[in-house]
Design a protein around this motif. Structure first.
Motif, PDB file in Angstrom:
ATOM      1  N   LEU A  13      -6.240  -3.606  -9.267  1.00 34.04           N
ATOM      2  CA  LEU A  13      -5.692  -3.076  -8.013  1.00 34.04           C
ATOM      3  C   LEU A  13      -5.913  -1.571  -7.880  1.00 34.04           C
ATOM      4  O   LEU A  13      -5.570  -0.990  -6.858  1.00 34.04           O
TER       5      LEU A  13
ATOM      6  N   CYS B 202      -6.500  -9.325  -2.697  1.00 36.23           N
ATOM      7  CA  CYS B 202      -7.473  -8.220  -2.720  1.00 36.23           C
ATOM      8  C   CYS B 202      -8.782  -8.619  -3.416  1.00 36.23           C
ATOM      9  O   CYS B 202      -9.716  -7.825  -3.483  1.00 36.23           O
ATOM     10  N   ARG B 203      -8.829  -9.833  -3.926  1.00 36.03           N
ATOM     11  CA  ARG B 203     -10.018 -10.363  -4.588  1.00 36.03           C
ATOM     12  C   ARG B 203     -10.527  -9.449  -5.703  1.00 36.03           C
ATOM     13  O   ARG B 203     -11.717  -9.101  -5.768  1.00 36.03           O
ATOM     14  N   THR B 204      -9.590  -9.045  -6.565  1.00 32.99           N
ATOM     15  CA  THR B 204      -9.972  -8.233  -7.721  1.00 32.99           C
ATOM     16  C   THR B 204      -8.909  -8.346  -8.802  1.00 32.99           C
ATOM     17  O   THR B 204      -7.732  -8.567  -8.499  1.00 32.99           O
TER      18      THR B 204
ATOM     19  N   ALA C 127      -1.225 -10.378  -5.269  1.00 30.31           N
ATOM     20  CA  ALA C 127      -1.941  -9.195  -4.752  1.00 30.31           C
ATOM     21  C   ALA C 127      -3.405  -9.210  -5.192  1.00 30.31           C
ATOM     22  O   ALA C 127      -4.312  -8.889  -4.412  1.00 30.31           O
ATOM     23  N   GLN C 128      -3.636  -9.608  -6.426  1.00 28.99           N
ATOM     24  CA  GLN C 128      -5.020  -9.607  -6.928  1.00 28.99           C
ATOM     25  C   GLN C 128      -5.850 -10.707  -6.267  1.00 28.99           C
ATOM     26  O   GLN C 128      -7.052 -10.537  -6.045  1.00 28.99           O
TER      27      GLN C 128
ATOM     28  N   GLU D 219       0.888  -1.158   0.000  1.00 30.42           N
ATOM     29  CA  GLU D 219       0.000   0.000   0.000  1.00 30.42           C
ATOM     30  C   GLU D 219       0.930   1.213   0.000  1.00 30.42           C
ATOM     31  O   GLU D 219       1.774   1.356   0.896  1.00 30.42           O
TER      32      GLU D 219
ATOM     33  N   VAL E 183       1.484  -6.079   0.765  1.00 28.28           N
ATOM     34  CA  VAL E 183       0.293  -6.749   0.219  1.00 28.28           C
ATOM     35  C   VAL E 183       0.661  -8.105  -0.379  1.00 28.28           C
ATOM     36  O   VAL E 183      -0.045  -9.098  -0.178  1.00 28.28           O
ATOM     37  N   SER E 184       1.792  -8.136  -1.109  1.00 29.70           N
ATOM     38  CA  SER E 184       2.185  -9.401  -1.731  1.00 29.70           C
ATOM     39  C   SER E 184       3.662  -9.387  -2.079  1.00 29.70           C
ATOM     40  O   SER E 184       4.293  -8.327  -2.103  1.00 29.70           O
TER      41      SER E 184
ATOM     42  N   MET F 151      -1.665   1.300  -4.849  1.00 31.54           N
ATOM     43  CA  MET F 151      -0.707   0.204  -4.735  1.00 31.54           C
ATOM     44  C   MET F 151       0.599   0.538  -5.449  1.00 31.54           C
ATOM     45  O   MET F 151       0.594   1.121  -6.541  1.00 31.54           O
TER      46      MET F 151
ATOM     47  N   ARG G  22     -12.229   0.897  -3.854  1.00 25.93           N
ATOM     48  CA  ARG G  22     -12.232   0.491  -2.442  1.00 25.93           C
ATOM     49  C   ARG G  22     -10.820   0.233  -1.910  1.00 25.93           C
ATOM     50  O   ARG G  22     -10.637   0.044  -0.702  1.00 25.93           O
ATOM     51  N   LEU G  23      -9.824   0.220  -2.795  1.00 22.10           N
ATOM     52  CA  LEU G  23      -8.450  -0.106  -2.384  1.00 22.10           C
ATOM     53  C   LEU G  23      -7.580   1.147  -2.294  1.00 22.10           C
ATOM     54  O   LEU G  23      -7.776   2.093  -3.049  1.00 22.10           O
TER      55      LEU G  23
END
Ligand SMILES: [Zn+2]
Length: 190
Positions: A88, A83-85, A79-80, A47, A54-55, A96, A92-93
């Motif tokens: 990135l 973050c379930r997307t 990371a995806q 972040e 994050v990853s 990155m 809502r995030l």
């Protein structure tokens, strides 16, 4: 996808400074060579504002029998998933940042373009990679950072280069000295 030792290298979850972030990417690259799990490349996604990790990713092309498995690509995939997307840059995030021990190759240039990453931090240059190791970067545009910066109407991707470049080059040299495999497709035919 990631080597088993990876967890041992992640000793904290927050990396406030750019040098700490790059330090982790380089450390992963070094360990990847020492463990013989892949090429001399490491990448991490944070972040941007908080430095929360994050990853991570390392190069696992040979182990995974996959030419796509560059460090940056692995870090983006993880990371995806986390973050379930697939994006990135989703509202809502937080913003990155991808921190990579060496300049992205042609493949990773494209991967980053579509990833939702908002900034990229680079250690070793593309010239360092090619001159020290013999790996090829492919036809990355000469002013690739300007292209990232000027993506109108897409948001810009900001690039910072030469962070801990010497340390990043040390890993490249270490790989070369240990006769690291050059796994660019076609390289065994030249
Ligand atoms: Zn790449």
């Amino acid at each position: 996808m990631l080597p088993e030792w990876i967890q041992e290298e992640i000793i904290k979850l927050e990396y406030p400074t750019i040098e700490e972030r790059m330090g982790l990417a380089i450390q992963l690259a070094q360990r990847n060579v020492e463990e013989n799990t892949g090429g001399p490349f490491g990448a991490c996604i944070f972040e941007k504002n908080t430095g929360i990790l994050v990853s991570v990713g390392v190069n696992v092309v040979v182990k995974q029998n996959c030419s796509l498995a560059h460090a940056e690509a692995i870090a983006i995939m993880v990371a995806q998933q986390v973050c379930r997307t697939y994006d990135l840059s989703a509202n809502r995030l937080p913003d990155m940042e991808l921190v990579t021990s060496a300049q992205p190759c042609i493949q990773c240039f494209g991967n980053i373009w579509w990833s939702g990453i908002k900034s990229v931090v680079v250690g070793a240059t593309g010239e360092d990679v090619e001159e020290i190791t013999g790996f090829r970067e492919g036809p990355v545009p000469i002013c690739w950072e300007d292209i990232f910066n000027n993506r109108y109407p897409l948001y810009p991707i900001f690039v910072t280069k030469n962070i801990l470049r010497k340390q990043a080059c040390r890993v490249l040299n270490y790989y070369k000295q240990n006769n690291g495999l050059i796994y660019n497709a076609g390289s065994d035919k030249r």
